[in-house]
Design an enzyme around this catalytic site. Structure first.
Site, mmCIF file in Angstrom:
data_model
loop_
_atom_site.group_PDB
_atom_site.id
_atom_site.type_symbol
_atom_site.label_atom_id
_atom_site.label_comp_id
_atom_site.label_asym_id
_atom_site.label_seq_id
_atom_site.Cartn_x
_atom_site.Cartn_y
_atom_site.Cartn_z
ATOM 1 N N ARG A 206 0.864 -1.186 0.000
ATOM 2 C CA ARG A 206 0.000 0.000 0.000
ATOM 3 C C ARG A 206 0.901 1.237 0.000
ATOM 4 O O ARG A 206 2.031 1.183 0.481
ATOM 5 C CB ARG A 206 -0.865 0.038 1.261
ATOM 6 C CG ARG A 206 -1.810 -1.123 1.415
ATOM 7 C CD ARG A 206 -2.505 -1.048 2.781
ATOM 8 N NE ARG A 206 -3.497 -2.088 2.949
ATOM 9 C CZ ARG A 206 -3.273 -3.280 3.501
ATOM 10 N NH1 ARG A 206 -2.048 -3.578 3.937
ATOM 11 N NH2 ARG A 206 -4.236 -4.166 3.625
ATOM 12 N N LYS A 230 -1.205 -2.516 7.909
ATOM 13 C CA LYS A 230 -2.468 -1.887 8.305
ATOM 14 C C LYS A 230 -3.219 -2.841 9.236
ATOM 15 O O LYS A 230 -3.299 -4.033 8.991
ATOM 16 C CB LYS A 230 -3.284 -1.665 7.037
ATOM 17 C CG LYS A 230 -4.492 -0.780 7.215
ATOM 18 C CD LYS A 230 -5.120 -0.577 5.854
ATOM 19 C CE LYS A 230 -6.539 -0.091 5.997
ATOM 20 N NZ LYS A 230 -7.224 0.001 4.738
ATOM 21 N N HIS A 309 -2.988 2.888 -5.912
ATOM 22 C CA HIS A 309 -3.741 1.740 -5.422
ATOM 23 C C HIS A 309 -4.053 0.757 -6.556
ATOM 24 O O HIS A 309 -4.102 -0.447 -6.336
ATOM 25 C CB HIS A 309 -5.029 2.195 -4.732
ATOM 26 C CG HIS A 309 -5.549 1.177 -3.769
ATOM 27 N ND1 HIS A 309 -4.864 0.823 -2.617
ATOM 28 C CD2 HIS A 309 -6.648 0.387 -3.795
ATOM 29 C CE1 HIS A 309 -5.533 -0.121 -1.987
ATOM 30 N NE2 HIS A 309 -6.626 -0.410 -2.681
ATOM 31 N N ARG A 312 -1.301 -1.610 -7.007
ATOM 32 C CA ARG A 312 -1.426 -2.718 -6.040
ATOM 33 C C ARG A 312 -2.401 -3.766 -6.594
ATOM 34 O O ARG A 312 -2.126 -4.960 -6.538
ATOM 35 C CB ARG A 312 -1.919 -2.150 -4.702
ATOM 36 C CG ARG A 312 -2.234 -3.192 -3.628
ATOM 37 C CD ARG A 312 -2.478 -2.452 -2.316
ATOM 38 N NE ARG A 312 -3.366 -3.150 -1.405
ATOM 39 C CZ ARG A 312 -2.980 -4.057 -0.512
ATOM 40 N NH1 ARG A 312 -1.715 -4.415 -0.433
ATOM 41 N NH2 ARG A 312 -3.850 -4.610 0.308
ATOM 42 N N HIS A 334 -4.385 -8.685 3.652
ATOM 43 C CA HIS A 334 -5.836 -8.535 3.817
ATOM 44 C C HIS A 334 -6.289 -9.185 5.123
ATOM 45 O O HIS A 334 -5.764 -10.217 5.522
ATOM 46 C CB HIS A 334 -6.582 -9.216 2.662
ATOM 47 C CG HIS A 334 -6.543 -8.429 1.391
ATOM 48 N ND1 HIS A 334 -6.745 -9.002 0.150
ATOM 49 C CD2 HIS A 334 -6.344 -7.112 1.154
ATOM 50 C CE1 HIS A 334 -6.655 -8.058 -0.776
ATOM 51 N NE2 HIS A 334 -6.413 -6.915 -0.197
ATOM 52 N N TYR A 343 -9.761 -10.546 -6.889
ATOM 53 C CA TYR A 343 -8.784 -10.983 -7.891
ATOM 54 C C TYR A 343 -9.201 -12.297 -8.539
ATOM 55 O O TYR A 343 -8.847 -12.559 -9.679
ATOM 56 C CB TYR A 343 -7.384 -11.030 -7.279
ATOM 57 C CG TYR A 343 -7.093 -9.730 -6.592
ATOM 58 C CD1 TYR A 343 -7.019 -8.548 -7.345
ATOM 59 C CD2 TYR A 343 -7.015 -9.633 -5.208
ATOM 60 C CE1 TYR A 343 -6.831 -7.327 -6.720
ATOM 61 C CE2 TYR A 343 -6.828 -8.407 -4.593
ATOM 62 C CZ TYR A 343 -6.744 -7.263 -5.349
ATOM 63 O OH TYR A 343 -6.581 -6.047 -4.749
#
Length: 363
Positions: A206, A230, A309, A312, A334, A343
């Site tokens: 990110r 994150k 983004h 990514r 994630h 995806y």
């Protein structure tokens, strides 16, 4: 070691909190161990909008948002909440998308839930005796399939990943021959810019994770980076994230000139450095600078919708073709595989298109 972006957001949070009612300040304190400062800042912006609307509609007699009372929240009627919802979707300046409206209502639900179910007064009664927001049903708006459909054609696919990095290194200068200022800036920064793009396209980091990287976080030999992820609130803990072989050359080339070209002082730990106009030494690149840089190249590359983004997303789609959903989830950091499902939907399309192309070629 500190997380730079987190510190900036934490400072902004501390500046904004005093303009809120006392019970919001209490809620934010309660949430601080679990949520990142940037998420809590979003909450405060949402509450700001809501309290300002209450006052404008005469549903609160408060002179300022800080003076909004619990009683005023307690007596809100369903039609007021419906009216607020309508206000959010029809607001003139920059209409909110369905996802944004859901998020804004969701942050209100969190606050009301805390006040009615968790927080207590000195007599052990809930701070809020009646919770109108509990009646609001918030539909999940962004299903992985829908997100995948929106991304289709807006990310880099297959050969384009390498082409984009090559364009940053060389193609951009050819397109900018008549623009002396752009050429000068490009000559100075092309290795760094290509390195950032290559790193994201080969690791899926990110933008905030890229900004926070320090030189010590890079293990070039093992193709590893140590990253604050994150949602991981333990400040001392960094997650090892792999990058693919392709990024190694760009990283090595940039590291060779990081100190000399950007006049980087020894004390500066940041991996990615910018030398700003009029400054005698380089310092850490900002999130905004990286975003603007990628958009500048993307526009000239003929992909104006490409953002950091989406780089990514480009990596993730490419990576998912060679790995399973769990590996992809792990690589991207994630919280759940539900997000990673995007995806799966994207690559389904990619695969079917590739098969059709092959059949056309053989026809």
């Amino acid at each position: 070691m500190t997380n730079v972006q987190k510190e900036i957001d934490r400072r902004k949070l501390d500046e904004k909190l005093p303009s809120m009612p006392w019970f919001v300040q209490q809620f934010i304190d309660y949430k601080l161990p679990d949520l990142s400062p940037s998420t809590l800042l979003e909450y405060l912006r949402d509450y700001d909008t809501f309290f300002s609307w209450l006052r404008a509609e005469g549903l609160s007699q408060a002179e300022s948002n800080q003076a909004v009372t619990l009683t005023e929240l307690e007596v809100l009627r369903m039609d007021s909440v419906t009216a607020y919802r309508l206000f959010l979707t029809t607001k003139r300046e920059g209409t909110n998308s369905r996802i944004t409206v859901s998020r804004k209502l969701s942050s209100l639900r969190s606050l009301f839930h805390y006040l009615s179910q968790i927080a207590e007064d000195e007599d052990f009664y809930p701070l809020l005796k009646r919770n109108i927001m509990a009646k609001i049903e918030i539909k999940r708006t962004h299903k992985p399939k829908d997100t995948a459909a929106k991304l289709k054609g807006k990310i880099l696919e297959e050969n384009e990943l390498l082409e984009f990095i090559g364009y940053i290194l060389e193609g951009y200068a050819t397109d900018m021959q008549k623009n002396k200022q752009a050429l000068y800036s490009h000559e100075l920064n092309k290795e760094r810019d290509a390195c950032i793009a290559s790193l994201i396209l080969n690791s899926g980091l990110r933008v905030s994770e890229v900004v926070n990287l320090n030189v010590d976080d890079l293990d070039l030999g093992n193709k590893l980076l140590y990253v604050y992820r994150k949602g991981n609130n333990d400040e001392t803990y960094k997650t090892p994230v792999y990058f693919r072989e392709q990024a190694k050359d760009e990283l090595a080339a940039y590291m060779n000139l990081r100190q000399s070209r950007y006049r980087t002082p020894k004390r500066e730990k940041a991996l990615f450095i910018a030398l700003r106009n009029g400054e005698s030494e380089g310092s850490r690149m900002t999130k905004r600078a990286i975003q603007a840089m990628i958009m500048k190249y993307a526009k000239c590359f003929g992909k104006p919708y490409l953002t950091v983004h989406k780089l990514r997303h480009s990596f993730a789609t490419d990576y998912y073709l060679q790995n399973d959903i769990y590996k992809t989830k792990e690589q991207l950091g994630h919280a759940s595989t539900e997000t990673t499902e995007i995806y799966a939907h994207l690559t389904d399309k990619t695969m079917s298109e590739a098969i059709e192309r092959r059949m056309d070629d053989n026809a």
